[in-house]
Write an enzyme that holds these catalytic residues in place. Structure first.
Site, short mmCIF file in Angstrom:
data_model
loop_
_atom_site.label_atom_id
_atom_site.label_comp_id
_atom_site.label_asym_id
_atom_site.label_seq_id
_atom_site.Cartn_x
_atom_site.Cartn_y
_atom_site.Cartn_z
N ASP A 13 -35.47 98.72 11.20
CA ASP A 13 -35.43 98.12 12.54
C ASP A 13 -34.82 96.72 12.55
OD1 ASP A 13 -36.71 100.43 13.44
OD2 ASP A 13 -38.68 99.58 13.02
N LYS A 16 -29.65 97.75 13.04
CA LYS A 16 -28.49 98.47 12.48
C LYS A 16 -27.66 99.13 13.58
CE LYS A 16 -31.40 100.78 9.95
NZ LYS A 16 -32.66 100.02 10.14
N GLY A 40 -34.71 105.16 14.51
CA GLY A 40 -34.53 104.86 15.93
C GLY A 40 -33.59 103.68 16.00
N HIS A 41 -32.34 103.93 16.39
CA HIS A 41 -31.33 102.88 16.41
C HIS A 41 -30.96 102.59 17.87
CE1 HIS A 41 -29.94 104.18 12.10
NE2 HIS A 41 -31.17 103.71 12.14
N GLN A 223 -33.40 103.30 8.12
CA GLN A 223 -34.54 102.65 7.44
C GLN A 223 -34.08 101.36 6.76
OE1 GLN A 223 -34.27 106.40 6.77
NE2 GLN A 223 -35.25 106.37 8.74
P1 GDP Z 1 -32.40 99.64 13.91
O1 GDP Z 1 -33.38 100.72 13.64
O2 GDP Z 1 -32.09 98.84 12.70
O3 GDP Z 1 -31.14 100.13 14.59
O4 GDP Z 1 -33.10 98.64 14.92
P2 GDP Z 1 -33.98 99.05 16.22
O5 GDP Z 1 -33.04 99.50 17.29
O6 GDP Z 1 -35.08 99.95 15.84
O7 GDP Z 1 -34.64 97.66 16.57
C1 GDP Z 1 -33.90 96.52 16.79
C2 GDP Z 1 -34.21 96.00 18.22
O8 GDP Z 1 -33.72 94.69 18.33
C3 GDP Z 1 -33.52 96.79 19.31
O9 GDP Z 1 -34.34 96.77 20.45
C4 GDP Z 1 -32.24 96.00 19.57
O10 GDP Z 1 -31.74 96.17 20.88
C5 GDP Z 1 -32.73 94.59 19.36
N1 GDP Z 1 -31.74 93.64 18.82
C6 GDP Z 1 -30.75 93.84 17.90
N2 GDP Z 1 -30.15 92.67 17.59
C7 GDP Z 1 -30.77 91.71 18.34
C8 GDP Z 1 -30.62 90.29 18.44
O11 GDP Z 1 -29.80 89.66 17.77
N3 GDP Z 1 -31.48 89.65 19.31
C9 GDP Z 1 -32.41 90.31 20.04
N4 GDP Z 1 -33.20 89.59 20.85
N5 GDP Z 1 -32.57 91.63 19.96
C10 GDP Z 1 -31.77 92.32 19.12
P1 IMO Z 2 -34.81 102.78 11.38
O1 IMO Z 2 -33.59 103.52 10.92
C1 IMO Z 2 -38.89 101.52 10.50
C2 IMO Z 2 -41.32 104.23 8.05
C3 IMO Z 2 -42.51 104.88 8.72
C4 IMO Z 2 -43.45 104.99 7.53
C5 IMO Z 2 -42.49 105.33 6.37
C6 IMO Z 2 -42.39 106.81 6.06
O2 IMO Z 2 -35.01 102.79 12.85
O3 IMO Z 2 -34.85 101.42 10.78
P2 IMO Z 2 -41.23 108.86 7.28
O4 IMO Z 2 -41.45 109.46 8.64
O5 IMO Z 2 -39.84 108.39 7.05
O6 IMO Z 2 -41.71 109.75 6.16
O7 IMO Z 2 -42.20 107.56 7.24
O8 IMO Z 2 -41.20 104.85 6.79
N1 IMO Z 2 -40.02 104.44 8.76
C7 IMO Z 2 -39.40 103.49 9.47
N2 IMO Z 2 -39.77 102.22 9.78
N3 IMO Z 2 -37.68 101.97 10.91
C8 IMO Z 2 -37.29 103.22 10.57
O9 IMO Z 2 -36.04 103.66 10.82
C9 IMO Z 2 -38.17 104.06 9.86
N4 IMO Z 2 -38.11 105.32 9.41
C10 IMO Z 2 -39.25 105.54 8.71
O10 IMO Z 2 -43.05 104.07 9.73
O11 IMO Z 2 -44.01 103.74 7.24
MG MG Z 3 -35.19 101.42 14.33
#
Ligand code: GDP
Ligand code: IMO
Ligand code: MG
Length: 427
Positions: A13, A16, A40-41, A223
Site C-alpha cells: 500500500d 504502487k 488493491g492498487h 504487496q
Molecule cells: P498500492 O497498493 O501500493 O497501490 O497502494 P494503495 O492504493 O493500496 O494505497 C495508497 C493510497 O494512497 C491510495 O488511496 C492512493 O490514492 C493514495 N496515494 C498515493 N500516493 C499518494 C500521495 O502522494 N499522497 C496522498 N495523500 N495519497 C497518495
Molecule cells: P498491495 O498490492 C497490504 C497482507 C495481508 C496479510 C498478508 C497475507 O495493495 O500493496 P494474503 O491474503 O496475501 O495471504 O495475506 O499480506 N497483504 C497486503 N497488505 N497490501 C497488499 O497488497 C497486501 N496483500 C496482502 O493483509 O497480512
Molecule cells: Mg494496496
C-alpha cells in the site's frame, strides 16, 4: 530498451498503483508478476478513482498492453467482475494478455484460506481471505490448476478429481466444513474459459520479443518487500515474491534485461494484518496518521496499522531489491507536525541494531531508536517542484534519501496523477 521493475519497499500500500499510472503513457507493457486479488492498487485520474485488484494498473493507460504473467494467481470470477466493472466505465480492456501458465484460485483455496485462519486464532496471519496462500501452496506442491487447463475439459476434470479427493477430506474431517461439488466447480470454470480465451498468450515470449523490438516493459509488483515469502517478516507474509527477483521468475524476463528497480516507499509506514511492526503507533498519533493518510485497506476495508518512517527497512529494501530509485509517496500527509520521528536503528534487548536483526524473535523484540526531524505546517499538495516544498520538507526528503541508500527520484504530494514531483525521469 529496458525492463523496469516497481516494488513496494515496505508492507504494501505504498502507492504502487499511482506510480504505475504516472508512467503509463511512457511504457508499452505493464506486467503483474506475482500475487493475485489480495492486492488493491488505487489510481486517481481527475475526479475518477479506480481500485484495481488483479489487473495491472496500466490497463487505464490507453496505449499500454496490460499483462497478467505466469507468476500471478488468478481467480477467474474476480477477473470477470473486474473487467466488467472497467468496461462499464468505458475502459478498453481488449488488449489484456494472460499467461497460460498462471495458476487458478479455486473455490477450495478460498475455503481453506478462511478456515485455516479461523483455526489459527490469535496466531492468524490476517490474510485477505482470497485463497492466495493455498493456491501458491498447491503450485509448489505440483497440484495446481493452470489457466491452460480450462481449455482441456478432460484434464480439468482429472485435476479437479485429484484435488477434491484431498481437499474435501481436509475440509470435512479436519475443519468440519462441507465438501465441494466437482460438477459445480467444473461448470463454473469451463464457463470462464470462453471469456479468457481471447486474452491468453505465451506472455514470456511476447514480452521478450517486445524488448527485442525496443519496447519498454514495466513490471508492477504487488504487496511489498516485508511481505515477501523469503525476505519478509515470515510467517506474517504473503505467499509469493514481490521483491525484484520475483519479477524475473514471475514474468519470464531474464535479470540482465532489467535496468532499473523503482522502490515505492511511504513517508511513514503502514501494515495490514498481523506481524511485527517496530514503529507502530498505538496511541493518538497512529490514529492521526490513519485519518490524515486515509489508511484503510482497499481490498478488505480494514484499518491499516500506522507508524513512523523506518530507515533500516528502507535500507533493507534497497539491498534486497537492488533499488536504483525511490518514489517517496504521501509526504503531504505529514504536514502539520512540529517534529517528525524517524526510526534510525532498533534497540533489541538492550543492544543497538542498525540493520534488521537476523532472527524473527529479535525483530519481535525490536523497539525503535528515533531521531527527530523538524516538521512543517504548510499544505504541500499544490507543490509541483522540489523547490516549492518548505525547507524542512526538503530536508526531511534529503535525510530519508541518505538513510535509505538510493536517490529519491519522485515525491507524491497527493493521490492525483499530477500531484507528483519528478526530480529525475522514472522512465
Ligand atoms: P498500492 O497498493 O501500493 O497501490 O497502494 P494503495 O492504493 O493500496 O494505497 C495508497 C493510497 O494512497 C491510495 O488511496 C492512493 O490514492 C493514495 N496515494 C498515493 N500516493 C499518494 C500521495 O502522494 N499522497 C496522498 N495523500 N495519497 C497518495
Ligand atoms: P498491495 O498490492 C497490504 C497482507 C495481508 C496479510 C498478508 C497475507 O495493495 O500493496 P494474503 O491474503 O496475501 O495471504 O495475506 O499480506 N497483504 C497486503 N497488505 N497490501 C497488499 O497488497 C497486501 N496483500 C496482502 O493483509 O497480512
Ligand atoms: Mg494496496
Amino acid at each position: 530498451m529496458p525492463a523496469i521493475t516497481l516494488v513496494g519497499a515496505q508492507w504494501g500500500d505504498e502507492g504502487k498503483g499511482k506510480a504505475t499510472d504516472l508512467v503509463g503513457n511512457r511504457v508499452d507493457y505493464v506486467v503483474r508478476y506475482q500475487g493475485g486479488n489480495n492486492a488493491g492498487h488505487t489510481v486517481v485520474i481527475g475526479d475518477q478513482k479506480y481500485a484495481l485488484h488483479l489487473l495491472p494498473s496500466g490497463i487505464l493507460s490507453p496505449d499500454v498492453v496490460p499483462v497478467i504473467a505466469n507468476g500471478v494467481v488468478i481467480d477467474p470470477g474476480v477477473l470477470f467482475e473486474e473487467l466488467r466493472g472497467l468496461k462499464e466505465r468505458g475502459v478498453n480492456t481488449e488488449r489484456l494478455l494472460i499467461s497460460a501458465n498462471a495458476h487458478l484460485i479455486m473455490p477450495y483455496h478460498r475455503a481453506l484460506d478462511k478456515v485455516s485462519e479461523r483455526f489459527l486464532g490469535k496466531g492468524r496471519i490476517g490474510t485477505t481471505g482470497r485463497g492466495i496462500g493455498p493456491t501458491y501452496a498447491d503450485k509448489i506442491s505440483r497440484a495446481g490448476v493452470r489457466v491452460q487447463d480450462m481449455f482441456d475439459p478432460k484434464i480439468l476434470r482429472k485435476k479437479l478429481e485429484l484435488a477434491l479427493n484431498d481437499k474435501n477430506q481436509i475440509l470435512t474431517k479436519v475443519y468440519n466444513r462441507r465438501g465441494l461439488d466437482l460438477e459445480q466447480i467444473l461448470d463454473e470454470y469451463l464457463g470462464y474459459a470462453d471469456m479468457l480465451r481471447p486474452h491468453v498468450a505465451d506472455t514470456g515470449l511476447v514480452l521478450n520479443r517486445a524488448l527485442d523490438e525496443g519496447k519498454t516493459v514495466y513490471l508492477e509488483g504487488s504487496q511489498g518487500t516485508l511481505l515477501d515469502i523469503d525476505h519478509g517478516t515470515y510467517p506474517f507474509v504473503t505467499s509469493s515474491s514481490p521483491t525484484s527477483g520475483g519479477a524475473c521468475a514471475g514474468s519470464g524476463i531474464g535479470p540482465t534485461r532489467i535496468t532499473k528497480v523503482v522502490g515505492i516507499i511511504k513517508a511513514y509506514t503502514t501494515r495490514v494484518g498481523s506481524g511485527p511492526f517496530p514503529t507502530e503507533l498505538l496511541d493518538e498519533s497512529g490514529e492521526w496518521l490513519r485519518q490524515q493518510g486515509h489508511e484503510y485497506g482497499v481490498t478488505t476495508g480494514r484499518n491499516r496499522r500506522c507508524g513512523w518512517f523506518d530507515a533500516p527497512i528502507a535500507r533493507y529494501a534497497t539491498r534486497v531489491n537492488g533499488i536504483t530509485d525511490f518514489f517517496l509517496t504521501k509526504l503531504d500527509v505529514l504536514s502539520g507536525l512540529e517534529r517528525i520521528p524517524v526510526c534510525v536503528a532498533y534497540d533489541v534487548d538492550g543492544v543497538r541494531n542498525d540493520e534488521i536483526p537476523m532472527t524473527q524473535t529479535e525483530f519481535h523484540h525490536a523497539t525503535p531508536v528515533y531521531e527527530y526531524l523538524d516538521g512543517w505546517n504548510e499544505d504541500i499538495s499544490h507543490a509541483r517542484s522540489f523547490e516549492e516544498l518548505p525547507k524542512n520538507a526538503q530536508s526531511y526528503v534529503r535525510t530519508l534519501e541518505e538513510m535509505a541508500g538510493a536517490p529519491i527520484s519522485a515525491i507524491g504530494v497527493g493521490p492525483g496523477r499530477d500531484q507528483t514531483l519528478e526530480l529525475r525521469a522514472l522512465v
